[in-house]
Design an enzyme around this catalytic site. Structure first.
Site, PDB file in Angstrom:
ATOM      1  N   ARG A  53     -13.167   0.408   4.854  1.00 21.92           N
ATOM      2  CA  ARG A  53     -11.817   0.119   4.359  1.00 21.92           C
ATOM      3  C   ARG A  53     -11.281  -1.203   4.910  1.00 21.92           C
ATOM      4  O   ARG A  53     -10.069  -1.376   5.042  1.00 21.92           O
ATOM      5  CB  ARG A  53     -10.857   1.263   4.678  1.00 21.92           C
ATOM      6  CG  ARG A  53     -11.206   2.552   3.938  1.00 21.92           C
ATOM      7  CD  ARG A  53     -10.225   3.657   4.276  1.00 21.92           C
ATOM      8  NE  ARG A  53     -10.569   4.889   3.557  1.00 21.92           N
ATOM      9  CZ  ARG A  53     -10.102   6.090   3.865  1.00 21.92           C
ATOM     10  NH1 ARG A  53      -9.251   6.220   4.878  1.00 21.92           N
ATOM     11  NH2 ARG A  53     -10.460   7.150   3.193  1.00 21.92           N
ATOM     12  N   ARG A  57      -5.887  -2.075   2.604  1.00 23.38           N
ATOM     13  CA  ARG A  57      -4.518  -1.670   2.892  1.00 23.38           C
ATOM     14  C   ARG A  57      -3.856  -2.350   4.087  1.00 23.38           C
ATOM     15  O   ARG A  57      -2.641  -2.444   4.140  1.00 23.38           O
ATOM     16  CB  ARG A  57      -4.493  -0.158   3.096  1.00 23.38           C
ATOM     17  CG  ARG A  57      -5.058   0.595   1.926  1.00 23.38           C
ATOM     18  CD  ARG A  57      -5.168   2.069   2.215  1.00 23.38           C
ATOM     19  NE  ARG A  57      -6.085   2.351   3.313  1.00 23.38           N
ATOM     20  CZ  ARG A  57      -6.275   3.568   3.815  1.00 23.38           C
ATOM     21  NH1 ARG A  57      -5.605   4.585   3.331  1.00 23.38           N
ATOM     22  NH2 ARG A  57      -7.120   3.752   4.804  1.00 23.38           N
ATOM     23  N   ARG A  66      -2.317  -7.060  -5.011  1.00 23.13           N
ATOM     24  CA  ARG A  66      -2.257  -5.739  -5.629  1.00 23.13           C
ATOM     25  C   ARG A  66      -0.876  -5.381  -6.136  1.00 23.13           C
ATOM     26  O   ARG A  66      -0.705  -4.361  -6.825  1.00 23.13           O
ATOM     27  CB  ARG A  66      -2.665  -4.667  -4.600  1.00 23.13           C
ATOM     28  CG  ARG A  66      -4.125  -4.264  -4.543  1.00 23.13           C
ATOM     29  CD  ARG A  66      -4.602  -3.439  -5.734  1.00 23.13           C
ATOM     30  NE  ARG A  66      -3.682  -2.405  -6.159  1.00 23.13           N
ATOM     31  CZ  ARG A  66      -3.564  -1.212  -5.594  1.00 23.13           C
ATOM     32  NH1 ARG A  66      -4.287  -0.895  -4.559  1.00 23.13           N
ATOM     33  NH2 ARG A  66      -2.710  -0.337  -6.079  1.00 23.13           N
ATOM     34  N   ASP A 102     -13.699   2.411  -5.732  1.00 21.96           N
ATOM     35  CA  ASP A 102     -13.283   3.753  -5.345  1.00 21.96           C
ATOM     36  C   ASP A 102     -14.350   4.729  -5.804  1.00 21.96           C
ATOM     37  O   ASP A 102     -15.030   4.496  -6.811  1.00 21.96           O
ATOM     38  CB  ASP A 102     -11.934   4.109  -5.982  1.00 21.96           C
ATOM     39  CG  ASP A 102     -11.346   5.369  -5.367  1.00 21.96           C
ATOM     40  OD1 ASP A 102     -11.689   6.471  -5.839  1.00 21.96           O
ATOM     41  OD2 ASP A 102     -10.557   5.249  -4.411  1.00 21.96           O
ATOM     42  N   TYR A 177     -13.842  16.909  -5.282  1.00 23.76           N
ATOM     43  CA  TYR A 177     -12.637  16.431  -5.955  1.00 23.76           C
ATOM     44  C   TYR A 177     -12.529  17.023  -7.356  1.00 23.76           C
ATOM     45  O   TYR A 177     -11.440  17.408  -7.810  1.00 23.76           O
ATOM     46  CB  TYR A 177     -12.658  14.907  -6.063  1.00 23.76           C
ATOM     47  CG  TYR A 177     -12.098  14.178  -4.867  1.00 23.76           C
ATOM     48  CD1 TYR A 177     -10.766  14.335  -4.478  1.00 23.76           C
ATOM     49  CD2 TYR A 177     -12.890  13.304  -4.127  1.00 23.76           C
ATOM     50  CE1 TYR A 177     -10.247  13.661  -3.384  1.00 23.76           C
ATOM     51  CE2 TYR A 177     -12.378  12.613  -3.029  1.00 23.76           C
ATOM     52  CZ  TYR A 177     -11.054  12.804  -2.670  1.00 23.76           C
ATOM     53  OH  TYR A 177     -10.540  12.133  -1.585  1.00 23.76           O
TER      54      TYR A 177
END
Length: 372
Positions: A53, A57, A66, A102, A177
């Site tokens: 990651r 973020r 973004r 992703d 998921y």
């Protein structure tokens, strides 16, 4: 060094013959980089480092590009995905880029209704819970992966001799998921399905393995020098259930890229008891989370396996003295493996100060540089 590692550690023309001629490993761009040397069991000028990651973020430049762009749209816009992948390499001087995408992208491209909901994560329009629903899942068309190939090509062109690591979600995590319909604390539904409806679970595991394998293949064909299979939720399984219901599907996904000869990393969270089984699924490098020391991981794996990990992400906000001491312990433990790729024991927290990561990379490089 194990025989399998000896066979793989040179990245010979024979091993890489199935890659395109212009691929960075065949064209000589990335093969002898610190990252690729460590991933293939060879010593390098310094201990290479990248962060899960790292592309995203915690970076202000990421938040800027973004702004107003939904997550999956960003992943499927080649120029934007490439730019986000490159940002941490420029800022932190890490030894590899990790492709910005992703784990739900393959199912999205196949035609499954899924989106990333802010504050929650991936959510499916309709959970997949019966054999009939699984049989009706759309197959991922190869042409649907063209935006991924374009993004990887753009990224690799800019990275030069810095390798790109591609990735995919492991079949269990993807299937979990799909059965839950979104994130879950305990993954009860997929764990129940394994035993109550083994035929349905087998079909879903096969579908997830195919799509993850296709996703990895597309990234390698376009220029990724290594790949990582993420099993975020496998830690909820016992070793017996992992071996019975999951291992073969991860093995199938990893086998779909074996012919290319690129290093395959397998990482999961909470998987200390599963490391041996995860390696047996076909991994060349095993990622270790922050819960287990690398020394213990090496012992559990029987020796001879390159390891990746495992700085505790919580220490990134603990102050430099504590982080440095912890990093020294991780580096020392990494000496037990034939080679060690430094990473976190999970992803970069969104609140991380980017300056801490930059300083950490510099420190690791300085501390581990080999002087002749």
């Amino acid at each position: 060094m194990t025989s399998s590692l000896r066979q793989r550690n040179l990245l010979t023309d024979e091993q890489l013959k199935h890659l395109p001629a212009h691929h960075p490993l065949r064209a000589g761009g990335t093969a002898d980089s610190p990252m690729m040397r460590a991933l293939t069991g060879r010593q390098s000028v310094h201990r290479p480092v990248w962060f899960m990651r790292q592309a995203g973020r915690s970076l202000p430049e990421y938040l800027k590009v973004r702004e107003g762009v939904p997550m999956l749209d960003a992943c499927l816009t080649p120029s934007l995905a490439a730019e986000i992948t490159l940002q941490p390499v420029r800022r932190h001087n890490v030894d590899a880029g990790i492709f910005f995408s992703d784990i739900v992208i393959p199912m999205k491209l196949a035609g499954v209704g899924v989106d990333i909901v802010t504050g929650r994560g991936p959510v499916l329009d309709t959970p997949v819970r019966t054999l009939e629903e699984i049989k009706n899942l759309p197959e991922l068309e190869d042409s649907a992966l063209d935006p991924i190939r374009e993004a990887v090509e753009l990224t690799v062109k800019e990275l030069g001799d810095t390798p790109l690591i591609g990735f995919a979600g492991a079949p269990f995590t993807v299937a979990a998921y799909m059965v839950e319909g979104g994130p879950s604390r305990d993954h009860l539904r997929p764990r129940t399905m394994m035993h109550a409806e083994p035929e349905a679970w087998e079909a879903l595991g096969q579908w997830a393995a195919r799509t993850s394998g296709q996703f990895l293949r597309a990234q390698i064909e376009a220029g990724a020098s290594a790949v990582q299979l993420f099993d975020s939720w496998a830690g909820s399984l016992s070793e017996a259930d992992y071996r019975r219901f999951v291992q073969k599907h991860s093995a199938d996904a990893l086998a779909m890229v074996e012919e290319f000869g690129v290093p395959r990393i397998h990482f999961g969270t909470g998987t200390a008891e599963l490391l041996g089984a995860m390696h047996e699924a076909g991994a060349d490098v095993v990622g270790v989370d922050y819960r287990l020391s690398l020394t213990e991981a090496e012992q559990r794996l029987g020796g001879g396996i390159p390891l990746q990990g495992n700085i505790d992400p919580a220490l990134l906000a603990s102050g430099w003295d504590a982080l440095r001491e912890h990093t020294d312990q991780v580096l020392a433990a990494g000496n037990s493996a034939p080679t060690h790729v430094v990473n976190l024991g999970h992803g970069v927290p969104p609140s991380t100060d980017p300056a801490v990561l930059t300083r950490l990379v510099e420190y690791i490089h300085t501390q581990t540089t080999q002087h002749e």
